[in-house]
Design a protein around this motif. Structure first.
Motif, mmCIF file in Angstrom:
data_model
loop_
_atom_site.group_PDB
_atom_site.id
_atom_site.type_symbol
_atom_site.label_atom_id
_atom_site.label_comp_id
_atom_site.label_asym_id
_atom_site.label_seq_id
_atom_site.Cartn_x
_atom_site.Cartn_y
_atom_site.Cartn_z
ATOM 1 N N TRP A 1 -4.572 10.032 4.301
ATOM 2 C CA TRP A 1 -3.754 8.863 4.614
ATOM 3 C C TRP A 1 -3.763 7.843 3.476
ATOM 4 O O TRP A 1 -2.768 7.141 3.255
ATOM 5 C CB TRP A 1 -4.250 8.228 5.915
ATOM 6 N N GLU A 2 -4.873 7.728 2.779
ATOM 7 C CA GLU A 2 -4.879 6.845 1.609
ATOM 8 C C GLU A 2 -3.903 7.330 0.542
ATOM 9 O O GLU A 2 -3.189 6.523 -0.088
ATOM 10 C CB GLU A 2 -6.293 6.752 1.035
ATOM 11 N N ALA A 3 -3.856 8.650 0.359
ATOM 12 C CA ALA A 3 -2.906 9.195 -0.618
ATOM 13 C C ALA A 3 -1.465 9.000 -0.162
ATOM 14 O O ALA A 3 -0.563 8.739 -0.978
ATOM 15 C CB ALA A 3 -3.201 10.676 -0.845
ATOM 16 N N LEU A 4 -1.218 9.102 1.167
ATOM 17 C CA LEU A 4 0.140 8.885 1.665
ATOM 18 C C LEU A 4 0.565 7.428 1.489
ATOM 19 O O LEU A 4 1.715 7.137 1.108
ATOM 20 C CB LEU A 4 0.212 9.286 3.145
ATOM 21 N N VAL A 5 -0.323 6.503 1.781
ATOM 22 C CA VAL A 5 0.033 5.083 1.660
ATOM 23 C C VAL A 5 0.297 4.710 0.207
ATOM 24 O O VAL A 5 1.224 3.936 -0.104
ATOM 25 C CB VAL A 5 -1.096 4.218 2.265
ATOM 26 N N GLU A 6 -0.489 5.290 -0.714
ATOM 27 C CA GLU A 6 -0.310 4.991 -2.132
ATOM 28 C C GLU A 6 0.811 5.813 -2.767
ATOM 29 O O GLU A 6 1.127 5.611 -3.939
ATOM 30 C CB GLU A 6 -1.614 5.241 -2.885
ATOM 31 N N GLY A 7 1.386 6.749 -2.033
ATOM 32 C CA GLY A 7 2.477 7.564 -2.546
ATOM 33 C C GLY A 7 2.041 8.658 -3.491
ATOM 34 O O GLY A 7 2.847 9.129 -4.314
ATOM 35 N N LYS A 8 0.797 9.084 -3.437
ATOM 36 C CA LYS A 8 0.283 10.115 -4.335
ATOM 37 C C LYS A 8 0.376 11.523 -3.756
ATOM 38 O O LYS A 8 -0.048 12.469 -4.413
ATOM 39 C CB LYS A 8 -1.175 9.814 -4.675
ATOM 40 N N MET A 9 0.870 11.681 -2.556
ATOM 41 C CA MET A 9 0.937 13.000 -1.926
ATOM 42 C C MET A 9 2.272 13.152 -1.222
ATOM 43 O O MET A 9 2.806 12.190 -0.642
ATOM 44 C CB MET A 9 -0.223 13.175 -0.919
ATOM 45 N N ASP A 10 2.802 14.356 -1.307
ATOM 46 C CA ASP A 10 4.053 14.657 -0.630
ATOM 47 C C ASP A 10 3.836 14.649 0.882
ATOM 48 O O ASP A 10 2.791 15.079 1.390
ATOM 49 C CB ASP A 10 4.565 16.031 -1.075
ATOM 50 N N VAL A 11 4.828 14.152 1.612
ATOM 51 C CA VAL A 11 4.672 14.006 3.061
ATOM 52 C C VAL A 11 4.538 15.354 3.760
ATOM 53 O O VAL A 11 3.795 15.501 4.736
ATOM 54 C CB VAL A 11 5.852 13.204 3.635
ATOM 55 N N LEU A 12 5.228 16.376 3.272
ATOM 56 C CA LEU A 12 5.130 17.699 3.898
ATOM 57 C C LEU A 12 3.798 18.371 3.572
ATOM 58 O O LEU A 12 3.211 19.048 4.419
ATOM 59 C CB LEU A 12 6.296 18.571 3.450
ATOM 60 N N ASN A 13 3.294 18.190 2.352
ATOM 61 C CA ASN A 13 1.977 18.736 2.013
ATOM 62 C C ASN A 13 0.878 18.064 2.826
ATOM 63 O O ASN A 13 -0.088 18.707 3.249
ATOM 64 C CB ASN A 13 1.709 18.560 0.518
ATOM 65 N N ALA A 14 1.025 16.756 3.057
ATOM 66 C CA ALA A 14 0.060 16.054 3.888
ATOM 67 C C ALA A 14 0.083 16.585 5.322
ATOM 68 O O ALA A 14 -0.964 16.755 5.958
ATOM 69 C CB ALA A 14 0.356 14.556 3.873
ATOM 70 N N ALA A 15 1.291 16.861 5.837
ATOM 71 C CA ALA A 15 1.387 17.431 7.187
ATOM 72 C C ALA A 15 0.721 18.804 7.248
ATOM 73 O O ALA A 15 0.058 19.142 8.244
ATOM 74 C CB ALA A 15 2.854 17.522 7.607
ATOM 75 N N GLN A 16 0.860 19.609 6.186
ATOM 76 C CA GLN A 16 0.220 20.920 6.151
ATOM 77 C C GLN A 16 -1.299 20.780 6.161
ATOM 78 O O GLN A 16 -2.003 21.516 6.880
ATOM 79 C CB GLN A 16 0.696 21.686 4.912
ATOM 80 N N GLN A 17 -1.836 19.840 5.395
ATOM 81 C CA GLN A 17 -3.287 19.640 5.380
ATOM 82 C C GLN A 17 -3.806 19.144 6.723
ATOM 83 O O GLN A 17 -4.851 19.603 7.209
ATOM 84 C CB GLN A 17 -3.650 18.651 4.266
ATOM 85 N N LEU A 18 -3.089 18.232 7.336
ATOM 86 C CA LEU A 18 -3.518 17.741 8.649
ATOM 87 C C LEU A 18 -3.463 18.843 9.695
ATOM 88 O O LEU A 18 -4.326 18.925 10.581
ATOM 89 C CB LEU A 18 -2.629 16.565 9.076
ATOM 90 N N HIS A 19 -2.463 19.698 9.605
ATOM 91 C CA HIS A 19 -2.362 20.812 10.540
ATOM 92 C C HIS A 19 -3.545 21.776 10.364
ATOM 93 O O HIS A 19 -4.114 22.256 11.358
ATOM 94 C CB HIS A 19 -1.036 21.542 10.340
ATOM 95 N N GLU A 20 -3.912 22.073 9.118
ATOM 96 C CA GLU A 20 -5.066 22.944 8.874
ATOM 97 C C GLU A 20 -6.357 22.314 9.374
ATOM 98 O O GLU A 20 -7.225 23.009 9.939
ATOM 99 C CB GLU A 20 -5.166 23.248 7.377
#
Length: 614
Positions: free
Chosen positions: A157-176
């Motif tokens: 979530w820190e990477a998402l807020v700072e814009g350092k991670m793609d939103v779909l890749n973040a969803a994949q990591q959270l799903h795993e």
């Protein structure tokens, strides 16, 4: 005369009316439920956990309180209920309604103090909060404590807020992380639900996820745990108006015991899995138990703030759990009711349909009877006394929830909510037959007299003779018994001295012999084990083998054991060859002889197996 005749006729008619049919009386006794009132347009569809009886005014007139959900999946017509509400019934009328902001999970009634003019409060569990109503007005709100956020989830979530991670890749990591068993926050689950809604539209998913992140950018990531179930535990005494402590089960697998004022956490116990349903018995200040059915299919027990090591493992997911005296009653999804006592299964009841709910029929008044009420998917309402079915009736519709207790001035009332939004009240008949006659004592065959023969003169003479010479007959019996024991001991000693047993006690020594044969044929091996159990050593002991030379051949027909020291095992191996496997097997005799006597000390007989030709 006419007056007398008319009076006699009236008396005869009255006597005829007074005669009661025993079959009709028996049917009345077998009838358990009396239909009280039914409203098909009540617009309620609540589970058992969202129903309670409460004396909210403190006047002894108990009301039915229902926390109604507008999104109940059991409701047949969703348009009947448009919002979450608390409905309070008195007799056949709704006396009060209160709108809820969130979907209710459970509702309980309990006392918080010992002041005069005591009135209970209502606790309604919704989401992560417990709302307390006093005098049917909002009074207090308790929020479950925050859990620790997983470090990997926090980094995502820190990477998402700072814009350092793609939103779909973040969803994949959270799903795993969710698949690996990580307890995610509510925000992460909402994030994953958005990806599921736009599974075929990546551009739309990116836009929606970016909007979701932007709206929550200024709020810190918190892990609040939702409430899954709730019950009440008595505080200091086992009385209906005693102080109560709320016991709350959360989605994070934690059980929280609150103070009566619901402003302090008294105990917090961590379970291996989130709780599905629970029941509490005892007093918090003295001794208590909390029986908890969890989502992993196990039933745990919290004993005096500690998780007990006794775990009940079920073969299917639990749907309801009750405690009747010292027995734990568990309903499972495979249409089975199990009864356990002290962790051991007592019996199981198999039902013909899915079990919706269970409730305890605790008879109040002049009868002290506890039965089990079971509502099934096929509209059957069953009553069990232990494992015996004593009553079965059909309900109007599929049961969504049921509650037994005091309603108004009637102590034995059953409230039923149906899938069509209806509400029904049933009462227990005063003369209902709820007890099961237990077959205790001797079997009925014992009362059947035996066909004894008639007493003859000879029998009477023998009986008098035994009475007269009882002492002499007892002495003769004892003398013959001693002679029998002496003869047996002499025969045993002769076996040992003749060498016919596996133990020899001659020459002041005790020699034991054990022989075993191994092999499939035609080659065998005989393993001899000699042991001197005496106190003195024995020297130069010959071991002889007697066998049929036409069938077997031995590499050693005689062994000389130089010495047998006390308490040592001596092992020897003799090779045997079966010359003629087609001929039947025979025996090989082994003699352990002494140097001073021709009588063998020990004799062993080896039964040779059937030889197999190669």
């Amino acid at each position: 005369k006419s007056l007398l005749i008319n009076n006699n006729k009236k008396k005869m008619n009255n006597n005829k009316g007074d005669t009661k049919n025993p079959q009709e009386e028996e049917k009345k006794k077998e009838k358990v439920w009396l239909d009280g009132w039914y409203d098909p347009l009540a617009g309620v569809c609540a589970a058992k956990s969202c129903m309670c009886y409460a004396d909210i005014r403190g006047d002894g007139d108990y009301k039915l309180v229902i926390a109604n959900s507008a999104t109940n999946p059991l409701l047949q017509t969703a348009s009947q209920i448009t919002e979450h509400k608390i409905k309070i019934y008195s007799k056949t009328n709704v006396i009060s309604e209160h709108v809820l902001e969130e979907e209710p999970v459970a509702i309980c009634s309990f006392y918080v103090d010992y002041n005069s003019n005591r009135k209970p409060v209502l606790a309604v569990a919704c989401g992560t909060n417990v709302y307390i109503y006093k005098n049917m007005q909002p009074f207090f709100k308790f929020t479950t404590p925050l859990e620790n956020v997983n470090e990997e989830e926090k980094l995502v979530w820190e990477a998402l807020v700072e814009g350092k991670m793609d939103v779909l890749n973040a969803a994949q990591q959270l799903h795993e992380m969710s698949e690996n068993g990580t307890n995610l926050t509510k925000r992460s689950f909402e994030y994953l639900s958005l990806t599921a809604n736009f599974a075929n539209d990546q551009e739309g998913a990116k836009a929606e996820l970016s909007k979701f992140i932007e709206e929550r950018r200024a709020f810190p990531l918190e892990h609040s745990s939702a409430i899954t179930c709730m019950t009440v535990l008595k505080k200091d005494k086992d009385e209906p108006d005693a102080l109560g402590c709320l016991v709350v089960g959360t989605e994070s697998g934690r059980v929280i015991i609150l103070s009566p004022q619901v402003n302090n956490v008294l105990k917090s116990i961590v379970l291996p899995s989130p709780a599905v349903c629970m029941t509490a018995t005892g007093n918090f200040d003295v001794d208590y138990r909390v029986i908890i059915a969890c989502r992993n299919g196990n039933v745990y027990t919290v004993k005096n703030s500690e998780l007990s090591g006794v775990v009940i493992e079920l073969d299917s997911q639990p749907t309801d759990v009750l405690k009747i005296d010292k027995q734990i009653i568990i309903a499972t999804m495979n249409n089975t009711i199990h009864c356990y006592s002290r962790g051991k299964k007592q019996y199981s009841i198999y039902t013909p349909s899915t079990i919706k709910h269970m409730e305890i029929l605790d008879m109040q008044g002049f009868r002290n009877v506890k039965c089990l009420i079971v509502a099934l998917e096929n509209k059957d309402l069953l009553v069990y006394h232990q494992k015996t079915l004593i009553n079965k009736v059909s309900t109007i519709n599929r049961v969504c929830g049921l509650l037994f207790g005091i309603y108004g001035s009637e102590p034995n009332t059953l409230a039923l909510t149906y899938a069509n939004g209806g509400l029904e009240f049933k009462f227990v008949a005063r003369k209902a037959k709820l007890e099961v006659s237990a077959s205790t004592g001797p079997p009925p065959e014992q009362n059947i007299p035996l066909k004894l023969p008639t007493r003859t003169t000879l029998y009477l003479e023998h009986m008098e003779r035994e009475k007269e010479y009882a002492t002499e007959m007892h002495r003769i019996f004892q003398r013959e018994l001693c002679k029998f024991r002496l003869t047996t001991a002499k025969a045993f000693v002769k076996i040992l001295t003749d060498g016919q047993g596996n133990l020899s006690m001659s020459s002041g020594s005790q020699i034991r012999l054990n022989a075993q044969v191994q092999g499939l044929g035609p080659h065998f091996k005989i393993f001899l084990n000699l042991q001197n159990s005496g106190a003195r050593p024995v020297y130069n002991i010959p071991v002889l083998f007697r066998y049929k030379q036409s069938i077997y051949s031995l590499d050693k027909s005689m062994l000389i054991v130089p010495v047998l020291l006390p308490n040592l095992n001596y092992k020897y191996v003799v090779n045997v060859v079966n010359r003629d496997p087609e001929e039947g097997p025979d025996t090989i005799n082994i003699f352990v002889c002494g140097s001073s006597s021709s009588v063998p000390l020990i004799t062993a007989i080896v039964n040779m197996p059937v030889g197999m030709a190669i």
